[in-house]
Write a protein that holds these residues in place. Sequence first.
Motif, PDB file in Angstrom:
ATOM      1  N   ARG B  97      30.645  29.614  36.840  1.00  0.00           N
ATOM      2  CA  ARG B  97      31.575  30.053  37.890  1.00  0.00           C
ATOM      3  C   ARG B  97      32.516  28.920  38.289  1.00  0.00           C
ATOM      4  N   ILE B 100      35.229  28.388  35.740  1.00  0.00           N
ATOM      5  CA  ILE B 100      36.275  29.426  35.792  1.00  0.00           C
ATOM      6  C   ILE B 100      37.162  29.208  37.022  1.00  0.00           C
ATOM      7  N   GLU B 101      36.509  28.893  38.154  1.00  0.00           N
ATOM      8  CA  GLU B 101      37.268  28.647  39.395  1.00  0.00           C
ATOM      9  C   GLU B 101      38.257  27.501  39.217  1.00  0.00           C
ATOM     10  N   SER B 104      41.226  28.622  37.366  1.00  0.00           N
ATOM     11  CA  SER B 104      42.017  29.591  38.147  1.00  0.00           C
ATOM     12  C   SER B 104      42.985  28.876  39.089  1.00  0.00           C
ATOM     13  N   ILE B 113      37.382  35.976  39.977  1.00  0.00           N
ATOM     14  CA  ILE B 113      36.334  35.310  39.194  1.00  0.00           C
ATOM     15  C   ILE B 113      35.256  36.327  38.782  1.00  0.00           C
ATOM     16  N   ILE B 148      41.912  34.101  32.438  1.00  0.00           N
ATOM     17  CA  ILE B 148      41.872  34.043  33.901  1.00  0.00           C
ATOM     18  C   ILE B 148      43.255  34.288  34.510  1.00  0.00           C
TER      19      ILE B 148
END
Lengths: 458, 316
Positions: B97, B100-101, B104, B113, B148
Amino acid sequence: MEMSNNNNNNNNNSVVSIAIAVVTARAVIALARALILDWLRSKTGVFFTILFPIMLMSILTLVFEDDNDIDLYIQNNDVNNDGTPTELSNALITTLESSVLHIKHISKDVDVDEYVKHSSKRVLVIPDGFDASLRAKSIEARMMVMLSTLDLLQEQSPTDNDNDNYTDNDSYNDNDARSGVIVPGREGLDKRLDALRNGNYNYNYNSSVPRLLLVADSSRDRGHEQVQSILMSILLRFQQSAIDAPEILAIDVDDVSDIKPVSGKANYYLPAVLAAFIMTNGVLGTSGIAAEFKRKGMLKRLMSTPLSRSQWIVANMLTQTVLALILASMMISIAVIAFNTSPPNAISIVVLAIGALCFTGLGMLIAGALKEPHAVTGASNALAFPMMFLSGVFWPLDSMPEYMQNIAHVLPLTYFVDALHASMYSSSMLNVLQSTSILAVLTGAFILVGSYLTRWKE
Amino acid sequence: MEYAIEVFNLVKRYSSRNVVDGISFSVRRGIVFALLGPNGAGKTTTIEIIECLRTLTSGSVYVLGYRVGDGRDEKEIKRRIGMMPQEFRALDKLTVRENIELFSKFYDRHRGIDEVLKEFDIEEYSNVRFERLSGGLRQRLGLAISTINDPEILFLDEPTTGLDPASRKQIWDMVKRLKNSGKTIVLTSHYMEEVEHLADEVAVMSKGRIVAMGSPYHIASRYGTGRRLVIKGYSRSRALTELADSNNTVGDALILNMDEYSSNKSSIPITEIVDIAIRDGLEVQFRNPSLEDAFLRLVGRMDDEGRLLDSRTEQI
């Protein structure tokens, strides 16, 4: 209508600019946060970044608590017209040289205060006229002994009434006193004493005590107190053996440090170790991250996003600055609690941040200049470790050969150690500004060149 | 706009050597376009120029109408593309996570997410650190991160290299879903099967040039070896041994190019050869033209270590 459109355009431009600034800042903070988290979650990273420096500072402080640093530099200003030392100054130096102190000499042209401030050496200054004043004081001391003896004799001698054979006509004059003629009777003693007291022996009873001057920097000189006490005991012996008179020689201590009185070796090692590890973290950390990102292809992955080169650089700088402040806060807390050092001021925080930026810039420069990740790591190590040993971190610069001292003066860590030391313990802004400004110039240069060399497109 | 990518006379020169030597091609929107070629053919350089990661020496490249090489246009391109490198790597100590954050935050607009985690079926690993993920999960995370920003074009560089068949199948399914959602996908791969399975169009590169371009079927048909009859253990049949020579045998297998063989009127008919083989109890196979055959014919034969031996050699 046209004006209204212009206003709308201006407003739109402002909104876009603000949005870009927000995204820019958000990306930088997110990347810096990620790098810090990644670092702090690594056990080896935390050990070598934070715990090891703390351990090293503690070990150095404890191990060198009883160090035996007994060098003493002498500046002899008491010389004859032909430049040779006067008899008594030479005798004093010979006595000191035969002691446990390691005697070295510096020229009389040297400004001792400046010399001590910059070198942290301790210097004993033998003043001009030392020989003459010591002799004068010696005679004075002997005369005082004589006076005391005469006083004693006076008290024990018979009164005038007891002295039937002596009349006023047989006057006892000063010449008799100087010639050493012994005139029996109380009056004779009185006159003799008066002659002494009135200075008819052409002697100045108020001659000053010859004073030596020990110049030292207590904040950086770990052994100055020890040397001072050794010196006192040697001087006592010297005056007794060479002059055979008590209390005619004094020593003054001039602490050139404008630094707050502190105790403990941690005051010496805290800024030094802190600076050294901020340097290694900055250089090795930044170049290491860049090399790792290159090697794993992560740099290309970042380059393919809207993240810009300047954002990447700023994020790295932010990361190293935050890590430096974490390290500093922990080391300082331990030094204050365990080793009774003084807490730092706001200026030292600024110096810490400048130092972190300086070595992050240097790390960027290395990573940008070298293409191969392995070469980056090797070059960073090759630069960081010699710098640590040549910049006065573990031992004073003056204990190194002159050519090494010359090298040290072109190394940024030397100025960081000085600036940090001065900012943490000095009350003189001049001291802080001198080293900090050199450090700031180097920081700017490293960041500019590092940014220029950092490629965001191959 | 019909084309997602347009490349005109692209040249990339290192020292005095043209790594990319004047290539031109276009990629239509919404297709899977595969770039094939041996190591050193120039395909990675080409892709990286399109991704704005490398400068070009000459020629011009347009991505979604924006010009590569123009600073402002490149920012727009980067906002609109996604890429997944071979063997995707992320920050080891960060969770799925968190990684990915992180990505982003580089975009002014991005997908949620949780939405991305769900789409690539990695929700249950969201709190697992990257260093603990298997190869297949890492590639799925790489694919998730590459989408993303909801990109219009997705670049996938050998996305299944080193993965087990199950993980490879999962990635293929995900790529198909992305294609079906309207994204243009540019793929490089060493697996011909993968390209045949996924790609709508293929460009084959060799020595910096494009040597063939078209659909996988078109390339296989045009540049492949044609339909072949393979009879294993032919030496046990006296009749078939008379047909064999050094040009149509490999070990104990007799391999006949059916189109070429049938054009020779004086020879025994194919149907009769098959009857003989079956009667003598031999194994008989019919092989259709493959992209791999075509690829090898186009770019040359490679040894066991992948080194080019010679070009345009007939393969059995």
